[in-house]
Design a protein around this motif. Sequence first.
Motif, PDB file in Angstrom:
ATOM      1  N   ASP A 826       0.815  -1.212   0.000  1.00 57.86           N
ATOM      2  CA  ASP A 826       0.000   0.000   0.000  1.00 57.86           C
ATOM      3  C   ASP A 826       0.851   1.266   0.000  1.00 57.86           C
ATOM      4  O   ASP A 826       0.374   2.340  -0.313  1.00 57.86           O
ATOM      5  CB  ASP A 826      -0.908   0.022   1.244  1.00 57.86           C
ATOM      6  N   LEU A 827       2.114   1.079   0.411  1.00 62.16           N
ATOM      7  CA  LEU A 827       2.953   2.261   0.575  1.00 62.16           C
ATOM      8  C   LEU A 827       4.424   1.846   0.543  1.00 62.16           C
ATOM      9  O   LEU A 827       4.767   0.761   0.982  1.00 62.16           O
ATOM     10  CB  LEU A 827       2.633   2.921   1.930  1.00 62.16           C
ATOM     11  N   VAL A 828       5.250   2.753   0.022  1.00 63.76           N
ATOM     12  CA  VAL A 828       6.694   2.504   0.058  1.00 63.76           C
ATOM     13  C   VAL A 828       7.342   3.633   0.858  1.00 63.76           C
ATOM     14  O   VAL A 828       7.018   4.809   0.665  1.00 63.76           O
ATOM     15  CB  VAL A 828       7.288   2.462  -1.369  1.00 63.76           C
ATOM     16  N   ILE A 829       8.192   3.243   1.786  1.00 61.25           N
ATOM     17  CA  ILE A 829       8.989   4.240   2.493  1.00 61.25           C
ATOM     18  C   ILE A 829      10.436   3.983   2.110  1.00 61.25           C
ATOM     19  O   ILE A 829      10.901   2.847   2.184  1.00 61.25           O
ATOM     20  CB  ILE A 829       8.832   4.119   4.021  1.00 61.25           C
ATOM     21  N   THR A 830      11.119   5.032   1.645  1.00 60.15           N
ATOM     22  CA  THR A 830      12.486   4.797   1.209  1.00 60.15           C
ATOM     23  C   THR A 830      13.453   5.857   1.727  1.00 60.15           C
ATOM     24  O   THR A 830      13.095   7.023   1.873  1.00 60.15           O
ATOM     25  CB  THR A 830      12.590   4.706  -0.331  1.00 60.15           C
ATOM     26  N   ASP A 831      14.634   5.421   2.002  1.00 69.17           N
ATOM     27  CA  ASP A 831      15.746   6.288   2.362  1.00 69.17           C
ATOM     28  C   ASP A 831      16.278   6.886   1.056  1.00 69.17           C
ATOM     29  O   ASP A 831      15.917   6.428  -0.029  1.00 69.17           O
ATOM     30  CB  ASP A 831      16.823   5.400   3.034  1.00 69.17           C
ATOM     31  N   ILE A 832      17.117   7.910   1.159  1.00 69.30           N
ATOM     32  CA  ILE A 832      17.683   8.455  -0.086  1.00 69.30           C
ATOM     33  C   ILE A 832      19.028   7.803  -0.391  1.00 69.30           C
ATOM     34  O   ILE A 832      19.218   7.199  -1.435  1.00 69.30           O
ATOM     35  CB  ILE A 832      17.846   9.982   0.000  1.00 69.30           C
ATOM     36  N   MET A 837      21.116   1.152  -5.586  1.00 67.97           N
ATOM     37  CA  MET A 837      20.127   2.035  -6.195  1.00 67.97           C
ATOM     38  C   MET A 837      19.589   2.932  -5.093  1.00 67.97           C
ATOM     39  O   MET A 837      19.081   2.449  -4.091  1.00 67.97           O
ATOM     40  CB  MET A 837      18.993   1.218  -6.823  1.00 67.97           C
ATOM     41  N   ASP A 838      19.741   4.244  -5.279  1.00 70.13           N
ATOM     42  CA  ASP A 838      19.327   5.142  -4.206  1.00 70.13           C
ATOM     43  C   ASP A 838      17.846   5.502  -4.325  1.00 70.13           C
ATOM     44  O   ASP A 838      17.150   5.071  -5.233  1.00 70.13           O
ATOM     45  CB  ASP A 838      20.231   6.377  -4.137  1.00 70.13           C
ATOM     46  N   GLY A 839      17.405   6.289  -3.386  1.00 68.11           N
ATOM     47  CA  GLY A 839      15.994   6.643  -3.304  1.00 68.11           C
ATOM     48  C   GLY A 839      15.480   7.363  -4.537  1.00 68.11           C
ATOM     49  O   GLY A 839      14.352   7.112  -4.992  1.00 68.11           O
ATOM     50  N   PHE A 840      16.302   8.237  -5.092  1.00 66.83           N
ATOM     51  CA  PHE A 840      15.862   8.970  -6.273  1.00 66.83           C
ATOM     52  C   PHE A 840      15.623   8.026  -7.445  1.00 66.83           C
ATOM     53  O   PHE A 840      14.629   8.120  -8.157  1.00 66.83           O
ATOM     54  CB  PHE A 840      16.917  10.005  -6.676  1.00 66.83           C
ATOM     55  N   GLU A 841      16.567   7.118  -7.603  1.00 64.74           N
ATOM     56  CA  GLU A 841      16.436   6.188  -8.725  1.00 64.74           C
ATOM     57  C   GLU A 841      15.239   5.266  -8.529  1.00 64.74           C
ATOM     58  O   GLU A 841      14.513   4.964  -9.474  1.00 64.74           O
ATOM     59  CB  GLU A 841      17.722   5.368  -8.879  1.00 64.74           C
ATOM     60  N   LEU A 842      15.033   4.861  -7.282  1.00 65.97           N
ATOM     61  CA  LEU A 842      13.887   4.021  -6.980  1.00 65.97           C
ATOM     62  C   LEU A 842      12.604   4.758  -7.350  1.00 65.97           C
ATOM     63  O   LEU A 842      11.721   4.210  -8.015  1.00 65.97           O
ATOM     64  CB  LEU A 842      13.890   3.641  -5.493  1.00 65.97           C
ATOM     65  N   LEU A 843      12.542   6.011  -6.933  1.00 67.48           N
ATOM     66  CA  LEU A 843      11.363   6.824  -7.230  1.00 67.48           C
ATOM     67  C   LEU A 843      11.130   6.905  -8.728  1.00 67.48           C
ATOM     68  O   LEU A 843      10.009   6.748  -9.218  1.00 67.48           O
ATOM     69  CB  LEU A 843      11.613   8.240  -6.727  1.00 67.48           C
ATOM     70  N   LYS A 844      12.212   7.118  -9.433  1.00 62.49           N
ATOM     71  CA  LYS A 844      12.115   7.268 -10.874  1.00 62.49           C
ATOM     72  C   LYS A 844      11.597   5.991 -11.517  1.00 62.49           C
ATOM     73  O   LYS A 844      10.730   6.017 -12.385  1.00 62.49           O
ATOM     74  CB  LYS A 844      13.497   7.607 -11.440  1.00 62.49           C
ATOM     75  N   GLU A 845      12.168   4.873 -11.068  1.00 58.69           N
ATOM     76  CA  GLU A 845      11.728   3.564 -11.592  1.00 58.69           C
ATOM     77  C   GLU A 845      10.232   3.386 -11.348  1.00 58.69           C
ATOM     78  O   GLU A 845       9.486   2.974 -12.229  1.00 58.69           O
ATOM     79  CB  GLU A 845      12.493   2.439 -10.889  1.00 58.69           C
ATOM     80  N   LEU A 846       9.833   3.686 -10.129  1.00 60.41           N
ATOM     81  CA  LEU A 846       8.433   3.481  -9.771  1.00 60.41           C
ATOM     82  C   LEU A 846       7.524   4.379 -10.595  1.00 60.41           C
ATOM     83  O   LEU A 846       6.496   3.941 -11.114  1.00 60.41           O
ATOM     84  CB  LEU A 846       8.214   3.750  -8.271  1.00 60.41           C
ATOM     85  N   ARG A 847       7.908   5.643 -10.717  1.00 58.51           N
ATOM     86  CA  ARG A 847       7.054   6.590 -11.428  1.00 58.51           C
ATOM     87  C   ARG A 847       7.045   6.302 -12.925  1.00 58.51           C
ATOM     88  O   ARG A 847       6.110   6.651 -13.621  1.00 58.51           O
ATOM     89  CB  ARG A 847       7.520   8.016 -11.155  1.00 58.51           C
ATOM     90  N   GLY A 848       8.102   5.671 -13.408  1.00 54.03           N
ATOM     91  CA  GLY A 848       8.165   5.349 -14.817  1.00 54.03           C
ATOM     92  C   GLY A 848       7.424   4.049 -15.152  1.00 54.03           C
ATOM     93  O   GLY A 848       7.252   3.708 -16.314  1.00 54.03           O
TER      94      GLY A 848
END
Lengths: 898, 162
Positions: A826-832, A837-848
Amino acid sequence: MMFDEDILQDFLVEAKEAITNLEEGFLELEKDKENLEVIRSLFRSMHSLKGASGFFGFKSLESIAHFSEEILSRIRDGLLKPDDSIIDMLLKAVDWIKFIVQHLETHKEEPIDDNLLEFLVTLSNFTEKVKKGLDKKGDTITESRPEEKPVEKPSQETSEEIPEEISQEISQTPFEEVSVETSEDNTQEQKEKKKEEKKQEIVEKVKVEEKKKETTQVATPQVELTETHIKVDVKLLDQLMNLAGELVLARNRVVQLSQKIMDDDLTRSVQALSMITTEMQETIMKTRMQPIGTVFNKFPRIVRDLAKSLGKKVNLHLEGTETELDRSIIEAIKDPLTHLVRNAIDHGIEPPEVRVQVGKREEGTVYLRAYQEGGQVVIEIEDDGKGIDVEKIRKKAIEKGFMTAEEAQKARESDLLALIFKPGFSTAEKVTQVSGRGVGMDVVKTNIEKLGGTIEINTIYGKGTTVRVKIPLTLAIIPALIVKSGGYKYAIPQVNLKELVSVDPDKDLLKVGSTDFYRLRGEIIPVLKLSEILRQSSNGEVLSKNLVILTTGERVLGLLVDEILNSEEIVVKPLGKWFKDIPVYSGATIMGDGALALILDVVGLSKFIGLSVEEVEKRLDVDRITIKTSKDETYFLLLFDVGQDRLALPIALISRLDKVKADGLQIVGGKEVIIYEDQVVPVIRLENYLPLQGLPYQDSYIVLFFTERSKTCAILCSSIVDTIETTLEIEEGLYNNPGILGHKIIDGKTVLFIDIYKVIEMYDPEWFVVKLKEEVHTAKRILLAEDSPFFRNMMKNYLEAMGFEVECVENGREAIEKLHNDPNFDLVITDIEMPEMDGFELLKELRGNPQFKNLPVIVVTALAGEEVKRKVFEFGANGYEVKLQRDQVLERIKQLLS
Amino acid sequence: MNLMKREEKKVILSEEKDHKLATIDTITFVTFYLGNFLCGIPADIIMEINKDTEITPVPLADEFILGIMNLRGQIVTVMDLAKMVGLKENIKPTVNLILKTEGEAPVSFVVERIGDIMEVPVNKIEKTPERMEGISKEYVKNVYQLPDKILLIFDVDRLLQF
């Protein structure tokens, strides 16, 4: 066409200069027709005039300059002899240029005038004839003279219909010097000007005029150009500013004298002198500042032309054009900015048809933005183009030998993007006319670093690129707080200032180890004493009661000073090279009274907090090449003893620290409590929940207060050992008790890192239970990506205590794998900062990824920073919280899951 | 950039010296006292000399730096020349010799007492003796023998090199 006032003014100043050069040059040429130097200079003036007017789209001006240039180029190449008729015609051209420039100055547009058109035709024909004459008869041009006459006739005829304004002037002869001779109603000014001219010149000109009169009375306009803007050497302004400072000094002496003499008249005149001096100084200071708009406003045209030549459609938005910067900085950023904007359009924005295909608007958008932030000016160049293909950089990095295949595989996006700034690294596949002319991003970077600035790139492939340039205000005027320490004044930049507090150092400050702390509304802030840092001998016991709360943007600290004086606008002046190694100063400034004050560098000051900071910094420097993870993040830890055992807690979790007497502890209703500030606070003895040897009886104890949601509890301990700044890298496994996250050896002693949330929960399972639990009917599933075991365990514990089902992974890649195998979160909590793979890249992957596009993501961080926050939301996060602020993290989860 | 400038300056300086060597055979020195030592600095690199200026100390700076001063709006770094050259005696710095430094921040040497302006024949300038007591030899470029004492000619470039 609308132009920015400033650019137009620049142009006019330049044009007027060119006109002066041209007039002088032609007269010179008449005397010495072989003077190649003069011919070249004339050509250059005309050429730049043509270029500039072309830029503005001043068509008639451009044409006149163009034809004149053509004639001049032939003269320069020796194909044509500048005989009188030619010089005549060229001088007429200069007169018309003058007329147009004057019209531009008052009307901001070119005049519409039949005579002007007439002249243009004349000039054009003349040029043609000169050219033809050349072709036919080699270099004898005398033949063109008779041909000239019929050409000029029409203009004579039209002279009768000339508008009044000009006709009046035309009734005199075209040249002012001559008009002095012919008409009597000349002004004094003209007469004076005439005197300045050498007689010989006049005689010559008169000859010219007479000749001209013989042939025809040409309707060239005669105009006087008034100067509203002039060019001044910046050095001169500097000198002027220094002199103004000196004047202030002299004034102060006079003020002192006048106070001794006590004469009313004298006092009044001294006051007037005083005011004028101040005003003068301010005005002179202003001359050096310019809005960044002077650079920005050049871009619409550049962008338009560039887009056109590349067949792209681009909208340019300018923001923050009023942001002021020192003139010299403005000059210096012009080129790097131009390069970056060109890049954005050439490499960033796609051709319209491609944009439509990928579902973007046909027109690309480029933002050029400037704003002030933390003592710096930030300039952003943002485009919504195709972004940078990091994989391509990865490939290129290996190809060009910047990285080994293995390194490249491991390298994170930011490391790869940094390669763009390396000399010899260019990803442009084809060299276009626009970019790829040997001036790479490395030059841009060097230029910006020369100004003491930094540059960084953020990009999302397919979405766009943002380049952020930060430039210090080193030369700019900054507002600053003036404080006193050890009898001398110091300036603190206002941007670093949070608030001012009056304190009693003996009562309000808390000494822990070797560092003082101050509690500001629950926040514990390290305090430095300016006189101690500067090693000033405290003559007498001047008690520093004034606490200045400062921020570096990342860290808050308090600075005790002797006196707080006032706020002033100061001009930062650099210190000599002998002071380069002292981190606490960023420069010096001259105060209103001529005295000097050193400017304090808050970042430099913050280095004085804690003993081990320097070592940590040093290690960080070494590690910087390697991948940054949570292991490198440091925290302030409070070390304390409970009996024989040593424990540690992040200091940020503790709201207060105090000492209580043993008799202050009471048992009320079966619970041990203390009364603290009219509140009953339950006391927790750690040995009851953790495998500790126990707390022996003491006369007084140290109490650590822990407050959340207005509920406070107290933890009892024997003594405070120290505060240290260290990483949270801990050993797990040895102590598997709930409430202990792990251990670490510090100074040869095993220190247990405790999970305060768990301990409190063990003390009272209901402690944290707020309404939250009722709302969560079915257990929501949370994926937690965090590489530090300390935080991973702590957050997992408190999340599970709230009734969530928590799965943990150690980095972004694992998170992605996890989600692919089991997408039901339901939710992802991530460190940066994480390895692989850092938080930004994770975010990007997810949003893409369409599957996870709408999955709520909260980014948690150790230190809050506005800039990171901005970036996090840019990348599409739903929340951004500080790890240790448990209640806020929970609040955000609640909000996102409801 | 900066380096280049300095390079240029050096070239110019040496040209000037060469020029002087070729045409005139004296160099003008501003002399001053540091303790018992009579010292000299070429007059052409001294911009001005002033006394009792207000010096703002810069805490944490090197020991030989007295602080900074305001010279008509310019921040001048003020140095205690005696300390720089390793003079053992304690002297009271009073007079500012402000040096011309092109491009860079100007520097002032503070000395105890100013002496005469002295014309020194170039051919009488001698090498620094091997042994020098009480002062660092590395900053003394040459010496000039006066009837009663010796004039130490300082190497200013060296002094400003840090």
